[in-house]
Each structure stands twice: as structure tokens, then as C-alpha cells.
Design a protein around this motif. Sequence first.
Motif, PDB file in Angstrom:
ATOM      1  N   ALA A  87       1.090  -0.791  -0.036  1.00  0.00           N
ATOM      2  CA  ALA A  87       0.109  -0.208  -0.040  1.00  0.00           C
ATOM      3  C   ALA A  87       0.846   1.368  -0.097  1.00  0.00           C
ATOM      4  CB  ALA A  87      -1.014  -0.178   1.127  1.00  0.00           C
ATOM      5  N   ALA A  88       1.961   1.098   0.541  1.00  0.00           N
ATOM      6  CA  ALA A  88       2.519   2.540   0.744  1.00  0.00           C
ATOM      7  C   ALA A  88       3.425   2.789  -0.308  1.00  0.00           C
ATOM      8  CB  ALA A  88       3.712   2.342   2.239  1.00  0.00           C
ATOM      9  N   ALA A  89       4.194   1.501  -1.457  1.00  0.00           N
ATOM     10  CA  ALA A  89       4.410   1.970  -2.682  1.00  0.00           C
ATOM     11  C   ALA A  89       3.652   2.182  -3.764  1.00  0.00           C
ATOM     12  CB  ALA A  89       5.026   0.668  -2.638  1.00  0.00           C
ATOM     13  N   GLU A  90       2.282   1.666  -3.594  1.00  0.00           N
ATOM     14  CA  GLU A  90       1.130   1.893  -4.763  1.00  0.00           C
ATOM     15  C   GLU A  90       1.454   3.359  -4.308  1.00  0.00           C
ATOM     16  OE1 GLU A  90      -2.431   1.637  -2.670  1.00  0.00           O
ATOM     17  OE2 GLU A  90      -3.207   3.036  -4.362  1.00  0.00           O
ATOM     18  N   VAL A  91       0.615   3.898  -2.769  1.00  0.00           N
ATOM     19  CA  VAL A  91       0.507   5.006  -3.235  1.00  0.00           C
ATOM     20  C   VAL A  91       1.457   6.507  -3.419  1.00  0.00           C
ATOM     21  CG1 VAL A  91       0.409   6.710  -0.524  1.00  0.00           C
ATOM     22  CG2 VAL A  91      -1.407   6.184  -1.295  1.00  0.00           C
ATOM     23  N   ALA A  92       2.570   5.958  -3.007  1.00  0.00           N
ATOM     24  CA  ALA A  92       3.616   6.578  -3.809  1.00  0.00           C
ATOM     25  C   ALA A  92       3.670   6.676  -4.838  1.00  0.00           C
ATOM     26  CB  ALA A  92       5.294   6.399  -2.836  1.00  0.00           C
ATOM     27  N   VAL A  93       3.382   5.601  -5.981  1.00  0.00           N
ATOM     28  CA  VAL A  93       3.684   5.853  -7.254  1.00  0.00           C
ATOM     29  C   VAL A  93       2.736   6.232  -7.314  1.00  0.00           C
ATOM     30  CG1 VAL A  93       4.164   4.313  -9.215  1.00  0.00           C
ATOM     31  CG2 VAL A  93       5.248   3.788  -7.108  1.00  0.00           C
ATOM     32  N   GLY A  94       1.371   6.714  -7.119  1.00  0.00           N
ATOM     33  CA  GLY A  94       0.326   6.716  -7.825  1.00  0.00           C
ATOM     34  C   GLY A  94      -0.149   7.885  -7.401  1.00  0.00           C
ATOM     35  N   LEU A  95       0.438   8.265  -6.293  1.00  0.00           N
ATOM     36  CA  LEU A  95       0.245  10.317  -6.027  1.00  0.00           C
ATOM     37  C   LEU A  95       1.403  10.547  -7.129  1.00  0.00           C
ATOM     38  CD1 LEU A  95       0.247  10.450  -2.327  1.00  0.00           C
ATOM     39  CD2 LEU A  95      -1.632  10.936  -3.988  1.00  0.00           C
ATOM     40  N   ALA A  96       2.873   9.803  -6.880  1.00  0.00           N
ATOM     41  CA  ALA A  96       3.692  10.670  -7.660  1.00  0.00           C
ATOM     42  C   ALA A  96       2.866  10.750  -9.721  1.00  0.00           C
ATOM     43  CB  ALA A  96       4.989   9.931  -8.295  1.00  0.00           C
ATOM     44  N   LEU A  97       2.883  10.405 -10.026  1.00  0.00           N
ATOM     45  CA  LEU A  97       2.138   9.904 -11.421  1.00  0.00           C
ATOM     46  C   LEU A  97       0.836  10.249 -11.573  1.00  0.00           C
ATOM     47  CD1 LEU A  97       1.753   5.815 -12.116  1.00  0.00           C
ATOM     48  CD2 LEU A  97       1.888   7.724 -13.236  1.00  0.00           C
ATOM     49  N   ILE A  98      -0.250  11.050 -10.209  1.00  0.00           N
ATOM     50  CA  ILE A  98      -1.481  12.279 -10.739  1.00  0.00           C
ATOM     51  C   ILE A  98      -0.128  13.933 -11.045  1.00  0.00           C
ATOM     52  CG2 ILE A  98      -2.762  13.759  -8.629  1.00  0.00           C
ATOM     53  CD1 ILE A  98      -3.623  10.451  -8.226  1.00  0.00           C
ATOM     54  N   VAL A  99       0.658  13.350  -9.897  1.00  0.00           N
ATOM     55  CA  VAL A  99       1.273  15.140  -9.643  1.00  0.00           C
ATOM     56  C   VAL A  99       1.765  15.143 -11.516  1.00  0.00           C
ATOM     57  CG1 VAL A  99       3.936  16.464  -9.160  1.00  0.00           C
ATOM     58  CG2 VAL A  99       1.791  15.557  -7.274  1.00  0.00           C
ATOM     59  N   SER A 100       1.970  14.227 -12.010  1.00  0.00           N
ATOM     60  CA  SER A 100       2.864  14.130 -13.175  1.00  0.00           C
ATOM     61  C   SER A 100       1.732  14.269 -14.279  1.00  0.00           C
ATOM     62  CB  SER A 100       3.649  12.580 -13.561  1.00  0.00           C
ATOM     63  OG  SER A 100       3.784  12.805 -14.827  1.00  0.00           O
ATOM     64  N   SER A 101       0.913  14.153 -14.436  1.00  0.00           N
ATOM     65  CA  SER A 101      -0.459  14.145 -15.265  1.00  0.00           C
ATOM     66  C   SER A 101      -0.954  15.588 -14.683  1.00  0.00           C
ATOM     67  CB  SER A 101      -1.828  12.716 -15.434  1.00  0.00           C
ATOM     68  OG  SER A 101      -1.655  12.693 -14.007  1.00  0.00           O
ATOM     69  N   HIS A 102      -1.086  16.018 -13.765  1.00  0.00           N
ATOM     70  CA  HIS A 102      -1.315  17.210 -13.194  1.00  0.00           C
ATOM     71  C   HIS A 102      -0.744  18.428 -14.039  1.00  0.00           C
ATOM     72  CE1 HIS A 102      -2.345  20.906 -11.546  1.00  0.00           C
ATOM     73  NE2 HIS A 102      -3.199  20.216 -11.020  1.00  0.00           N
ATOM     74  N   ARG A 103       1.204  18.517 -13.810  1.00  0.00           N
ATOM     75  CA  ARG A 103       1.632  18.722 -14.553  1.00  0.00           C
ATOM     76  C   ARG A 103       1.107  18.738 -16.272  1.00  0.00           C
ATOM     77  NH1 ARG A 103       6.880  17.242 -12.473  1.00  0.00           N
ATOM     78  NH2 ARG A 103       6.806  17.480 -11.024  1.00  0.00           N
ATOM     79  N   ARG A 104       1.053  17.828 -16.747  1.00  0.00           N
ATOM     80  CA  ARG A 104       0.767  17.919 -18.319  1.00  0.00           C
ATOM     81  C   ARG A 104      -0.267  18.168 -19.025  1.00  0.00           C
ATOM     82  NH1 ARG A 104       4.276  14.191 -21.228  1.00  0.00           N
ATOM     83  NH2 ARG A 104       6.293  13.356 -19.714  1.00  0.00           N
ATOM     84  N   THR A 105      -1.429  18.249 -17.774  1.00  0.00           N
ATOM     85  CA  THR A 105      -2.998  19.023 -18.764  1.00  0.00           C
ATOM     86  C   THR A 105      -3.508  19.703 -17.703  1.00  0.00           C
ATOM     87  OG1 THR A 105      -4.075  17.277 -17.222  1.00  0.00           O
ATOM     88  CG2 THR A 105      -3.086  16.317 -18.925  1.00  0.00           C
ATOM     89  N   GLY A 106      -2.831  19.913 -16.068  1.00  0.00           N
ATOM     90  CA  GLY A 106      -3.198  20.887 -15.578  1.00  0.00           C
ATOM     91  C   GLY A 106      -5.141  19.610 -15.145  1.00  0.00           C
TER      92      GLY A 106
END
Lengths: 176, 101
Positions: free
Chosen positions: B70-89
Motif C-alpha cells: 500500500a505504501a509503495a502503491e500510494v507513493a507511485v500513484g501520487l507521483a503519477l497524479i502530480v506528473s499528469s496534473h503537470r501535463r494536463t492541468g
Amino acid sequence: MTLFGTIFYLLAFILVASTVLAITRRQAIHAVIYLIISFVATGMIFYLLGAPFLAALEVIVYAGAIMVLFLFIVMMLRITPSGGPRKAALAQWAPAIILGAGSLMIAAVMVFVDPATGHPLKTLRAGPAELGRFLFREYWFPVEIASFLLLIALVGTLYLGRQEKKPGKVQAKESL
Amino acid sequence: MIVPFSHVLLLALFLFLMGAACAVARRNLIMILIGVEIMLNSAALVFVGASLRWEQLDGQVLVIFILTVAAAEVAVGLALIVSSHRRTGSVNADRYNLLRG
């Protein structure tokens, strides 16, 4: 009903109520706060079911670390609250509802029919020392794999979180 | 004697269904990740209950691994969210339709 049973049902009520509130909030930050209550209640149920070390881990890792991570991201991104749940056509919802109700019914029947599940739980507990000895005697190899998983997650997070180079800057350097 | 094991299973079943409903029906990516967290939590609850039911420690050990995942999943998932938020806003899952023909 014994005292422990009363405590269990009370905790179960708190757990279900806070989870329902968490998944229906429109603001993500409210959902995170309700989820902290839900995880603390889960930790207390773990304590009741004889796992004091896991109760501590649940509060430290879930309610502490993971939820703080969520809070950071929610505060960092400045999310405008999106609308409610999707307004999809009934034709899209119907299969999901039918399959979900079917699996819920099958699961409930399995839980009640299986003779192994009616067994009342005893009040036992496994202390941290006992659990640690068992973990590192019987499951030392999965512990190594789990540490690799954490390392790979760390590397992946660093890779995803790095700042992308602006194309303009790269061109300026190339032109020099 | 606390409660029958079936009540623990039913509680975990309700939690899992709520997590699945949250992961399926919400549009916000953060709420989808929260739904996955609720599902993992209910799985951990089943393991602890079963560990007490059969009086074996294996269930509690598996909960430690669930926490790790769960800890690994949440870290990678939130990093993906930040990355896609940076791309698409946006963190709205319906907005990610770049591949639509």
C-alpha cells in the motif's frame, strides 16, 4: 454479548460510517480527514483481534504516513472540487449494479453457509517479539522482496517527480 | 470470545464494496486512489481476523506485506497524479482522452 463484542460492533459502526462519509465527500481534503478516522478505527479493531503491533503499524503507516502524503498532494495541486459522481446512462450502470449485487449475495451466502466462519473468536494476542521472530524465521525472503519493492517505488517516484526540461532552454543551450 | 468470524468477514466485505464503488464511480484521481486504499485495508482486516480464527501468525505477517504494498502503491500513484496534473492541468479522469480518435 460480551464487552469485547460490544466494543467490536461500536468500532465497526465507526469504521463503516466514516468510510461512507469519506467516499461521498466532494472535497478530497474532507475525504482524507474522514479516512484518518476510518484507519484509526481499523487499528483499534486490529488491537481487539489480538494484533497490537499491527494496530500500531496501521496508525503509524496508514493514518500517519499515507494520509499525510495525500494531504500534501491535495494541498499542492489546488484542486477545484469536481462535480458529483458521473451522470452516466442507466444502460451503463445496470450491468455494474447487477454484477455487484450478485457477487455480494454469493459472498454473503458463502460467509453464512461455511461452518468455519461461525466459530467465535477467542481473545488471544501475539506480541511484537513473537511476531518479529516468526516473520524473520519463516518469511525472511518475502521481507527482502518487499524491501526491493520499496526501493523500486522510491526510484520510480523520483523519476516521475523530477522537473521536465523546458524545450526552450534545451534549444538555447544547443544554439550556443 | 469476541464475535463470530463471519461478522469480521461481513464488515470487510462492506468495506471492500465501498472502496470498489469509490474507485469506479468517482472522477477525481485522488478519490480513485483512496478507494484502492480502502480495498487494501479491508483485505488486511480479513487477514487479521483469519489469523485469530486459526490461531496462526501467517495472517499477521501478510498484513505487514499489504502495508508495504500500500505504501509503495500510494507513493507511485501520487507521483503519477502530480506528473499528469503537470501535463494536463487537471486531476479529472474524464479529461485524459488524448488517445480518443
